[in-house]
Scaffold this motif. Structure first.
Motif, PDB file in Angstrom:
ATOM      1  N   ASN A  64      23.930 -10.122 -18.086  1.00 49.83           N
ATOM      2  CA  ASN A  64      24.532 -10.568 -16.827  1.00 49.83           C
ATOM      3  C   ASN A  64      25.493 -11.736 -17.022  1.00 49.83           C
ATOM      4  O   ASN A  64      26.637 -11.694 -16.554  1.00 49.83           O
ATOM      5  CB  ASN A  64      23.422 -10.973 -15.850  1.00 49.83           C
ATOM      6  CG  ASN A  64      22.547  -9.805 -15.440  1.00 49.83           C
ATOM      7  OD1 ASN A  64      22.960  -8.654 -15.469  1.00 49.83           O
ATOM      8  ND2 ASN A  64      21.313 -10.096 -15.054  1.00 49.83           N
ATOM      9  N   VAL A  65      25.031 -12.784 -17.690  1.00 48.76           N
ATOM     10  CA  VAL A  65      25.884 -13.957 -17.882  1.00 48.76           C
ATOM     11  C   VAL A  65      27.064 -13.619 -18.780  1.00 48.76           C
ATOM     12  O   VAL A  65      28.219 -13.960 -18.480  1.00 48.76           O
ATOM     13  CB  VAL A  65      25.073 -15.127 -18.471  1.00 48.76           C
ATOM     14  CG1 VAL A  65      25.978 -16.332 -18.731  1.00 48.76           C
ATOM     15  CG2 VAL A  65      23.939 -15.524 -17.523  1.00 48.76           C
ATOM     16  N   ALA A  66      26.799 -12.956 -19.892  1.00 55.82           N
ATOM     17  CA  ALA A  66      27.868 -12.595 -20.825  1.00 55.82           C
ATOM     18  C   ALA A  66      28.934 -11.757 -20.143  1.00 55.82           C
ATOM     19  O   ALA A  66      30.137 -11.947 -20.372  1.00 55.82           O
ATOM     20  CB  ALA A  66      27.282 -11.839 -22.018  1.00 55.82           C
ATOM     21  N   THR A  67      28.515 -10.822 -19.309  1.00 56.58           N
ATOM     22  CA  THR A  67      29.471  -9.938 -18.641  1.00 56.58           C
ATOM     23  C   THR A  67      30.430 -10.723 -17.761  1.00 56.58           C
ATOM     24  O   THR A  67      31.658 -10.556 -17.837  1.00 56.58           O
ATOM     25  CB  THR A  67      28.729  -8.882 -17.799  1.00 56.58           C
ATOM     26  OG1 THR A  67      27.999  -8.022 -18.677  1.00 56.58           O
ATOM     27  CG2 THR A  67      29.697  -8.059 -16.967  1.00 56.58           C
ATOM     28  N   HIS A  68      29.891 -11.606 -16.938  1.00 60.03           N
ATOM     29  CA  HIS A  68      30.757 -12.352 -16.018  1.00 60.03           C
ATOM     30  C   HIS A  68      31.640 -13.354 -16.754  1.00 60.03           C
ATOM     31  O   HIS A  68      32.818 -13.514 -16.412  1.00 60.03           O
ATOM     32  CB  HIS A  68      29.909 -13.039 -14.953  1.00 60.03           C
ATOM     33  CG  HIS A  68      29.403 -12.091 -13.908  1.00 60.03           C
ATOM     34  ND1 HIS A  68      30.148 -11.720 -12.810  1.00 60.03           N
ATOM     35  CD2 HIS A  68      28.237 -11.424 -13.801  1.00 60.03           C
ATOM     36  CE1 HIS A  68      29.449 -10.881 -12.061  1.00 60.03           C
ATOM     37  NE2 HIS A  68      28.289 -10.676 -12.654  1.00 60.03           N
ATOM     38  N   LEU A  69      31.098 -14.029 -17.761  1.00 57.05           N
ATOM     39  CA  LEU A  69      31.921 -14.964 -18.513  1.00 57.05           C
ATOM     40  C   LEU A  69      33.000 -14.243 -19.311  1.00 57.05           C
ATOM     41  O   LEU A  69      34.145 -14.706 -19.373  1.00 57.05           O
ATOM     42  CB  LEU A  69      31.051 -15.801 -19.447  1.00 57.05           C
ATOM     43  CG  LEU A  69      30.188 -16.878 -18.791  1.00 57.05           C
ATOM     44  CD1 LEU A  69      29.408 -17.643 -19.852  1.00 57.05           C
ATOM     45  CD2 LEU A  69      31.027 -17.835 -17.965  1.00 57.05           C
ATOM     46  N   ALA A  70      32.656 -13.117 -19.925  1.00 52.46           N
ATOM     47  CA  ALA A  70      33.650 -12.370 -20.700  1.00 52.46           C
ATOM     48  C   ALA A  70      34.787 -11.888 -19.799  1.00 52.46           C
ATOM     49  O   ALA A  70      35.974 -11.956 -20.186  1.00 52.46           O
ATOM     50  CB  ALA A  70      32.985 -11.184 -21.396  1.00 52.46           C
ATOM     51  N   ARG A  71      34.452 -11.403 -18.614  1.00 53.10           N
ATOM     52  CA  ARG A  71      35.494 -10.979 -17.679  1.00 53.10           C
ATOM     53  C   ARG A  71      36.424 -12.132 -17.315  1.00 53.10           C
ATOM     54  O   ARG A  71      37.655 -11.989 -17.303  1.00 53.10           O
ATOM     55  CB  ARG A  71      34.863 -10.414 -16.412  1.00 53.10           C
ATOM     56  CG  ARG A  71      34.208  -9.053 -16.571  1.00 53.10           C
ATOM     57  CD  ARG A  71      33.394  -8.715 -15.341  1.00 53.10           C
ATOM     58  NE  ARG A  71      32.790  -7.382 -15.425  1.00 53.10           N
ATOM     59  CZ  ARG A  71      31.800  -6.967 -14.635  1.00 53.10           C
ATOM     60  NH1 ARG A  71      31.298  -7.792 -13.708  1.00 53.10           N
ATOM     61  NH2 ARG A  71      31.302  -5.748 -14.765  1.00 53.10           N
ATOM     62  N   ARG A 106      24.871  -8.125 -13.190  1.00 47.52           N
ATOM     63  CA  ARG A 106      26.005  -7.514 -13.877  1.00 47.52           C
ATOM     64  C   ARG A 106      27.056  -6.924 -12.926  1.00 47.52           C
ATOM     65  O   ARG A 106      28.254  -7.147 -13.073  1.00 47.52           O
ATOM     66  CB  ARG A 106      25.496  -6.413 -14.817  1.00 47.52           C
ATOM     67  CG  ARG A 106      26.571  -5.832 -15.734  1.00 47.52           C
ATOM     68  CD  ARG A 106      26.074  -4.518 -16.356  1.00 47.52           C
ATOM     69  NE  ARG A 106      24.771  -4.672 -16.978  1.00 47.52           N
ATOM     70  CZ  ARG A 106      24.578  -4.989 -18.261  1.00 47.52           C
ATOM     71  NH1 ARG A 106      25.611  -5.196 -19.035  1.00 47.52           N
ATOM     72  NH2 ARG A 106      23.359  -5.084 -18.743  1.00 47.52           N
ATOM     73  N   ASP A 107      26.599  -6.191 -11.910  1.00 44.44           N
ATOM     74  CA  ASP A 107      27.537  -5.466 -11.059  1.00 44.44           C
ATOM     75  C   ASP A 107      27.737  -6.098  -9.687  1.00 44.44           C
ATOM     76  O   ASP A 107      28.257  -5.468  -8.772  1.00 44.44           O
ATOM     77  CB  ASP A 107      27.069  -4.009 -10.898  1.00 44.44           C
ATOM     78  CG  ASP A 107      27.060  -3.267 -12.236  1.00 44.44           C
ATOM     79  OD1 ASP A 107      28.045  -3.419 -12.993  1.00 44.44           O
ATOM     80  OD2 ASP A 107      26.085  -2.562 -12.522  1.00 44.44           O
ATOM     81  N   VAL A 108      27.314  -7.363  -9.540  1.00 45.78           N
ATOM     82  CA  VAL A 108      27.535  -8.090  -8.286  1.00 45.78           C
ATOM     83  C   VAL A 108      28.647  -9.104  -8.533  1.00 45.78           C
ATOM     84  O   VAL A 108      28.534  -9.978  -9.396  1.00 45.78           O
ATOM     85  CB  VAL A 108      26.253  -8.806  -7.818  1.00 45.78           C
ATOM     86  CG1 VAL A 108      26.539  -9.613  -6.553  1.00 45.78           C
ATOM     87  CG2 VAL A 108      25.149  -7.785  -7.563  1.00 45.78           C
ATOM     88  N   GLU A 109      29.738  -8.983  -7.784  1.00 43.66           N
ATOM     89  CA  GLU A 109      30.900  -9.827  -8.006  1.00 43.66           C
ATOM     90  C   GLU A 109      30.581 -11.293  -7.720  1.00 43.66           C
ATOM     91  O   GLU A 109      29.898 -11.622  -6.753  1.00 43.66           O
ATOM     92  CB  GLU A 109      32.052  -9.362  -7.109  1.00 43.66           C
ATOM     93  CG  GLU A 109      33.366 -10.071  -7.372  1.00 43.66           C
ATOM     94  CD  GLU A 109      34.521  -9.505  -6.571  1.00 43.66           C
ATOM     95  OE1 GLU A 109      35.588 -10.153  -6.546  1.00 43.66           O
ATOM     96  OE2 GLU A 109      34.349  -8.422  -5.975  1.00 43.66           O
ATOM     97  N   VAL A 110      31.091 -12.179  -8.574  1.00 42.66           N
ATOM     98  CA  VAL A 110      30.922 -13.621  -8.424  1.00 42.66           C
ATOM     99  C   VAL A 110      32.290 -14.273  -8.587  1.00 42.66           C
ATOM    100  O   VAL A 110      33.064 -13.906  -9.476  1.00 42.66           O
ATOM    101  CB  VAL A 110      29.948 -14.187  -9.478  1.00 42.66           C
ATOM    102  CG1 VAL A 110      29.945 -15.714  -9.447  1.00 42.66           C
ATOM    103  CG2 VAL A 110      28.539 -13.663  -9.255  1.00 42.66           C
ATOM    104  N   ASP A 111      32.589 -15.245  -7.725  1.00 46.49           N
ATOM    105  CA  ASP A 111      33.833 -15.996  -7.838  1.00 46.49           C
ATOM    106  C   ASP A 111      33.623 -17.107  -8.859  1.00 46.49           C
ATOM    107  O   ASP A 111      33.118 -18.181  -8.533  1.00 46.49           O
ATOM    108  CB  ASP A 111      34.227 -16.560  -6.473  1.00 46.49           C
ATOM    109  CG  ASP A 111      35.566 -17.300  -6.511  1.00 46.49           C
ATOM    110  OD1 ASP A 111      36.191 -17.347  -7.589  1.00 46.49           O
ATOM    111  OD2 ASP A 111      35.975 -17.832  -5.450  1.00 46.49           O
TER     112      ASP A 111
END
Length: 261
Positions: free
Chosen positions: A19-26, A124-129
């Motif tokens: 989860n964390v890796a996905t959002h930071l990588a994006r 992972r699939d919940v959008e975060v600003d």
């Protein structure tokens, strides 16, 4: 007039695909300061790597040896194993994203180590600003601090320095404010489900509770039976619950009442 030379990008290997890796990588993939070049995860690298159109690898032994930053976003328990398996690059920075582990766990890898900790709940699939997510940075020296801070500022508008002690306090506070509260919402939802209702009926209440907490000290706007010291209602509620929830209800009520003394 010719174009200005482009500033060299920081090449980042992201270790982890949760989860964390996905959002930071994006977020880092979209930053003008860096280039995510690969995702390494034993089970789930392919999905995130395909999304970002970068290399995927399932083995630490195959991680690029020439990246500028190795961003390690794995469970706390997995950190020692990752440290053992990653290539050593004394010119690179190695940073993890944990709120509860000191940066010293990375010291076998390089003298340049740090922490890149986002204070947010991620799915992972919940959008975060990401621009609104506070980032807490620590580095082994001022150069590492500056590099990690610049990267953090390229994706977030709230960047702070925080050593291990402060990050630990932040993490504990976040567990109370997020994980425990979310668990209580799940309990409320299960209680409502008995009568065919869902948590949706409480959404206005939850929104107003947060609105008040944003504008006041939470202790000053505490309401409910425990805040009033209404022992009869507390016992009536507790007696309507299963034993485990009744105990939790009484403990929380006692904590509220004690805070009012």
């Amino acid at each position: 007039m010719g174009e200005c030379p482009r500033r060299p990008l920081v090449k980042i290997s992201v270790i982890g695909a949760g989860n964390v890796a996905t959002h930071l990588a994006r977020a880092l993939h979209a930053s003008p300061l860096c280039e995510v070049v690969e995702i390494c995860s034993p089970r789930s690298a392919a999905r995130l790597a395909a999304e970002l159109n970068v290399k995927a690898t399932s083995s630490l032994a195959d991680v690029a040896p020439d990246s500028n930053l190795y961003l390690i976003s794995v469970s706390d328990d997995a950190l020692p194993q990752v440290v053992d398996g990653l290539p050593r690059n004394p010119q690179a920075v190695y940073a993890h994203t944990s709120g509860s582990v000191g940066m010293e766990v990375l010291s076998p890898l390089s003298p340049k180590i740090g922490v890149f900790y986002p204070l947010q709940t991620f799915s992972r699939d919940v959008e975060v600003d990401i621009a609104r997510v506070p980032m807490f940075i620590e580095g082994s020296d001022e150069a590492v601090n500056s590099s990690l801070t610049a990267l953090a500022e390229s994706i977030s508008g709230s960047v702070f320095k925080a050593d291990s002690r402060l990050r630990g306090q932040l993490h504990v506070a976040a567990v109370f404010a997020c994980n425990f509260v979310n668990h209580l919402w799940a309990i409320a939802d299960s209680l409502l489900a008995r009568d065919g209702l869902t948590l949706e009926v409480l959404h206005p209440l939850l929104e107003e509770t947060l609105r008040k907490a944003e504008r006041n000290h939470p202790a000053d706007v505490q309401t409910g039976p425990a805040a009033r010291g209404d022992v009869k209602i507390i016992e009536k509620h507790a007696s309507s619950l299963p034993a485990d929830l009744a105990a939790l209800y009484r403990d929380l009520s006692k904590s509220i009442m004690n805070s009012k003394k």
